[in-house]
Motif scaffolding. Structure first.
Motif, PDB file in Angstrom:
ATOM      1  N   ALA A 174       0.819  -1.213   0.000  1.00  0.00           N
ATOM      2  CA  ALA A 174       0.000   0.000   0.000  1.00  0.00           C
ATOM      3  C   ALA A 174       0.850   1.259   0.000  1.00  0.00           C
ATOM      4  CB  ALA A 174      -0.936   0.004   1.201  1.00  0.00           C
ATOM      5  N   SER A 175       2.162   1.110   0.287  1.00  0.00           N
ATOM      6  CA  SER A 175       3.047   2.276   0.312  1.00  0.00           C
ATOM      7  C   SER A 175       3.718   2.533  -1.043  1.00  0.00           C
ATOM      8  CB  SER A 175       4.132   2.086   1.379  1.00  0.00           C
ATOM      9  OG  SER A 175       5.040   1.049   1.009  1.00  0.00           O
ATOM     10  N   ILE A 176       3.442   1.702  -2.033  1.00  0.00           N
ATOM     11  CA  ILE A 176       4.069   1.872  -3.351  1.00  0.00           C
ATOM     12  C   ILE A 176       3.614   3.194  -3.973  1.00  0.00           C
ATOM     13  CG2 ILE A 176       4.116   0.975  -5.718  1.00  0.00           C
ATOM     14  CD1 ILE A 176       3.994  -1.841  -4.528  1.00  0.00           C
ATOM     15  N   THR A 177       4.584   3.953  -4.449  1.00  0.00           N
ATOM     16  CA  THR A 177       4.290   5.224  -5.118  1.00  0.00           C
ATOM     17  C   THR A 177       4.476   5.129  -6.629  1.00  0.00           C
ATOM     18  OG1 THR A 177       6.564   5.973  -4.730  1.00  0.00           O
ATOM     19  CG2 THR A 177       4.908   6.590  -3.094  1.00  0.00           C
ATOM     20  N   ALA A 178       5.100   4.083  -7.114  1.00  0.00           N
ATOM     21  CA  ALA A 178       5.302   3.914  -8.557  1.00  0.00           C
ATOM     22  C   ALA A 178       3.965   3.678  -9.249  1.00  0.00           C
ATOM     23  CB  ALA A 178       6.229   2.730  -8.823  1.00  0.00           C
ATOM     24  N   ARG A 179       3.840   4.140 -10.483  1.00  0.00           N
ATOM     25  CA  ARG A 179       2.681   3.765 -11.301  1.00  0.00           C
ATOM     26  C   ARG A 179       2.673   2.248 -11.417  1.00  0.00           C
ATOM     27  NH1 ARG A 179       1.822   5.662 -16.893  1.00  0.00           N
ATOM     28  NH2 ARG A 179       3.885   4.762 -17.195  1.00  0.00           N
ATOM     29  N   THR A 180       1.519   1.647 -11.230  1.00  0.00           N
ATOM     30  CA  THR A 180       1.471   0.186 -11.133  1.00  0.00           C
ATOM     31  C   THR A 180       0.411  -0.398 -12.054  1.00  0.00           C
ATOM     32  OG1 THR A 180       2.281   0.224  -8.848  1.00  0.00           O
ATOM     33  CG2 THR A 180       1.091  -1.750  -9.557  1.00  0.00           C
ATOM     34  N   LEU A 181       0.799  -1.474 -12.734  1.00  0.00           N
ATOM     35  CA  LEU A 181      -0.109  -2.261 -13.564  1.00  0.00           C
ATOM     36  C   LEU A 181      -0.030  -3.706 -13.113  1.00  0.00           C
ATOM     37  CD1 LEU A 181      -1.957  -2.695 -16.057  1.00  0.00           C
ATOM     38  CD2 LEU A 181       0.134  -2.963 -17.421  1.00  0.00           C
ATOM     39  N   SER A 182      -1.155  -4.268 -12.703  1.00  0.00           N
ATOM     40  CA  SER A 182      -1.228  -5.659 -12.279  1.00  0.00           C
ATOM     41  C   SER A 182      -1.980  -6.450 -13.338  1.00  0.00           C
ATOM     42  CB  SER A 182      -1.937  -5.759 -10.926  1.00  0.00           C
ATOM     43  OG  SER A 182      -1.951  -7.095 -10.459  1.00  0.00           O
ATOM     44  N   LEU A 183      -1.325  -7.489 -13.845  1.00  0.00           N
ATOM     45  CA  LEU A 183      -1.858  -8.252 -14.977  1.00  0.00           C
ATOM     46  C   LEU A 183      -2.130  -9.702 -14.612  1.00  0.00           C
ATOM     47  CD1 LEU A 183       0.653  -6.990 -17.709  1.00  0.00           C
ATOM     48  CD2 LEU A 183      -1.769  -6.379 -17.554  1.00  0.00           C
ATOM     49  N   ALA A 184      -3.099 -10.272 -15.312  1.00  0.00           N
ATOM     50  CA  ALA A 184      -3.372 -11.702 -15.229  1.00  0.00           C
ATOM     51  C   ALA A 184      -3.840 -12.164 -16.600  1.00  0.00           C
ATOM     52  CB  ALA A 184      -4.427 -12.010 -14.176  1.00  0.00           C
ATOM     53  N   GLY A 185      -3.837 -13.473 -16.795  1.00  0.00           N
ATOM     54  CA  GLY A 185      -4.335 -14.047 -18.041  1.00  0.00           C
ATOM     55  C   GLY A 185      -5.771 -14.509 -17.874  1.00  0.00           C
ATOM     56  N   GLY A 206      -3.814   3.810  -6.821  1.00  0.00           N
ATOM     57  CA  GLY A 206      -3.843   4.194  -8.223  1.00  0.00           C
ATOM     58  C   GLY A 206      -3.496   3.104  -9.205  1.00  0.00           C
ATOM     59  N   ALA A 207      -3.336   1.866  -8.752  1.00  0.00           N
ATOM     60  CA  ALA A 207      -2.925   0.780  -9.640  1.00  0.00           C
ATOM     61  C   ALA A 207      -4.015   0.433 -10.643  1.00  0.00           C
ATOM     62  CB  ALA A 207      -2.555  -0.459  -8.837  1.00  0.00           C
ATOM     63  N   GLU A 208      -3.584  -0.033 -11.802  1.00  0.00           N
ATOM     64  CA  GLU A 208      -4.487  -0.514 -12.842  1.00  0.00           C
ATOM     65  C   GLU A 208      -4.492  -2.038 -12.852  1.00  0.00           C
ATOM     66  OE1 GLU A 208      -3.746   1.100 -16.716  1.00  0.00           O
ATOM     67  OE2 GLU A 208      -2.987   2.989 -15.885  1.00  0.00           O
ATOM     68  N   LEU A 209      -5.612  -2.605 -13.238  1.00  0.00           N
ATOM     69  CA  LEU A 209      -5.753  -4.052 -13.418  1.00  0.00           C
ATOM     70  C   LEU A 209      -6.122  -4.317 -14.860  1.00  0.00           C
ATOM     71  CD1 LEU A 209      -6.152  -7.009 -12.309  1.00  0.00           C
ATOM     72  CD2 LEU A 209      -8.553  -6.371 -11.936  1.00  0.00           C
ATOM     73  N   ASP A 210      -5.491  -5.321 -15.446  1.00  0.00           N
ATOM     74  CA  ASP A 210      -5.890  -5.727 -16.791  1.00  0.00           C
ATOM     75  C   ASP A 210      -5.762  -7.241 -16.903  1.00  0.00           C
ATOM     76  OD1 ASP A 210      -6.809  -5.546 -19.351  1.00  0.00           O
ATOM     77  OD2 ASP A 210      -5.006  -4.661 -20.202  1.00  0.00           O
ATOM     78  N   VAL A 211      -6.687  -7.833 -17.646  1.00  0.00           N
ATOM     79  CA  VAL A 211      -6.684  -9.268 -17.894  1.00  0.00           C
ATOM     80  C   VAL A 211      -6.480  -9.486 -19.385  1.00  0.00           C
ATOM     81  CG1 VAL A 211      -8.025 -11.396 -17.779  1.00  0.00           C
ATOM     82  CG2 VAL A 211      -8.192  -9.709 -15.928  1.00  0.00           C
ATOM     83  N   LEU A 212      -5.447 -10.247 -19.736  1.00  0.00           N
ATOM     84  CA  LEU A 212      -5.130 -10.509 -21.132  1.00  0.00           C
ATOM     85  C   LEU A 212      -5.928 -11.718 -21.604  1.00  0.00           C
ATOM     86  CD1 LEU A 212      -1.238  -9.984 -21.107  1.00  0.00           C
ATOM     87  CD2 LEU A 212      -3.068  -8.303 -21.451  1.00  0.00           C
ATOM     88  N   ASP A 213      -6.871 -11.477 -22.480  1.00  0.00           N
ATOM     89  CA  ASP A 213      -7.761 -12.535 -22.961  1.00  0.00           C
ATOM     90  C   ASP A 213      -6.971 -13.690 -23.564  1.00  0.00           C
ATOM     91  OD1 ASP A 213      -9.920 -11.026 -22.221  1.00  0.00           O
ATOM     92  OD2 ASP A 213     -10.347 -10.260 -24.233  1.00  0.00           O
ATOM     93  N   GLY A 214      -7.392 -14.903 -23.191  1.00  0.00           N
ATOM     94  CA  GLY A 214      -6.815 -16.096 -23.780  1.00  0.00           C
ATOM     95  C   GLY A 214      -5.444 -16.487 -23.274  1.00  0.00           C
TER      96      GLY A 214
END
Length: 259
Positions: free
Chosen positions: A200-211, A231-239
């Motif tokens: 929770a202390s991370i200040t870097a721009r963050t992207l969390s990914l899964a398949g 401020g983190a983003e979540l994205d799921v890569l289809d397939g």
């Protein structure tokens, strides 16, 4: 190949590709520059980035210093950032993503961006199995049983028994047992498999990914990181699954870093 000395004197071997702001690629368990997904990811990032491929301590061209501590691995990353020019982005896969996230939390302004793919943090009902693996792995490593340690890891990640037996007779088995002690390092990085509150202390721009084709627990970990890191983003890569297509991953990372 180049090398840098970490704070405790450990030699960390690394190489770079491309030019531009640095992004350090952090492997997961049983992987290093010569065996793992990161080498295939690097060319997709190199046109706009200085891509840093390195061997985590105890693997490949890097040396090791005992006793192990997660903080020492974070010092390795700090030494790399200093060598290639601070600040830098971090891209970590699987348990390497857990290490990348902890480094981003503790190195603060030295890390501009954090991208993680399928860190295997787990919901509470799944953690007893993770603790059982920790015990089995620790017992094997404590007894010097490298075959047993690698077998425990492969079984843990879902490799069927007959396939494990076949792997034992393959040329790759010697390479895996050579770095078997580092399985304990990745296990230490994962802790009890819960998501560390310090993220929770991370200040870097963050992207969390899964398949999108991955098991629910891997998507759970990706969601949990995105919810915890400000401020983190979540994205799921289809397939995609845990063995993600390197071109797809590089493409998504480029989009994120270019913004």
């Amino acid at each position: 190949m180049s090398e840098v000395r970490s704070a405790d004197g450990t030699r960390i071997g690394y190489e770079t590709q491309g030019a531009g702001p640095a992004v350090i690629l952090i492997d997961g368990a049983m992987c290093h520059r010569g065996a793992g997904p990161m080498r295939a990811v690097a060319p997709g990032l190199a046109p706009t980035r200085t891509v840093v491929l390195y061997d985590r301590r105890g693997r490949g061209a890097s040396s090791d210093t005992l006793p192990y501590a997660v903080d020492r691995e974070i010092e390795d990353i700090a030494a790399l950032i200093s060598a290639v020019g601070a600040p830098a982005a971090l891209l970590g896969m699987s348990s390497g993503g857990a290490l990348a996230a902890l480094a981003a939390a503790r190195l603060a302004a030295e890390v501009t961006d954090l991208i993680v793919y399928e860190v295997p943090f787990m919901p509470e009902p799944a953690r007893p199995a993770a603790l059982a693996y920790t015990a089995e792995l620790g017992s094997a490593l404590g007894a010097g049983d490298r075959d047993g340690a690698v077998t425990a890891f492969l079984t843990r990640v879902g490799v069927p028994g007959p396939a494990v037996q076949h792997m034992k007779s393959s040329p790759s088995w010697e390479g895996m047992t050579a770095i078997a002690p580092t399985l304990g390092y990745d296990d230490a990085v994962m802790g009890d498999s819960s998501i560390p509150a310090e993220l929770a202390s991370i200040t870097a721009r963050t992207l969390s990914l899964a398949g999108g084709a991955s098991p629910d627990f891997l998507q759970w970990g990706a969601r949990g990181i995105a919810e915890l890191v400000p401020g983190a983003e979540l994205d799921v890569l289809d397939g995609q699954g845990h063995d993600v297509d390197p071109a797809r991953l590089a493409e998504r990372v480029n989009v994120f870093l270019s913004r």
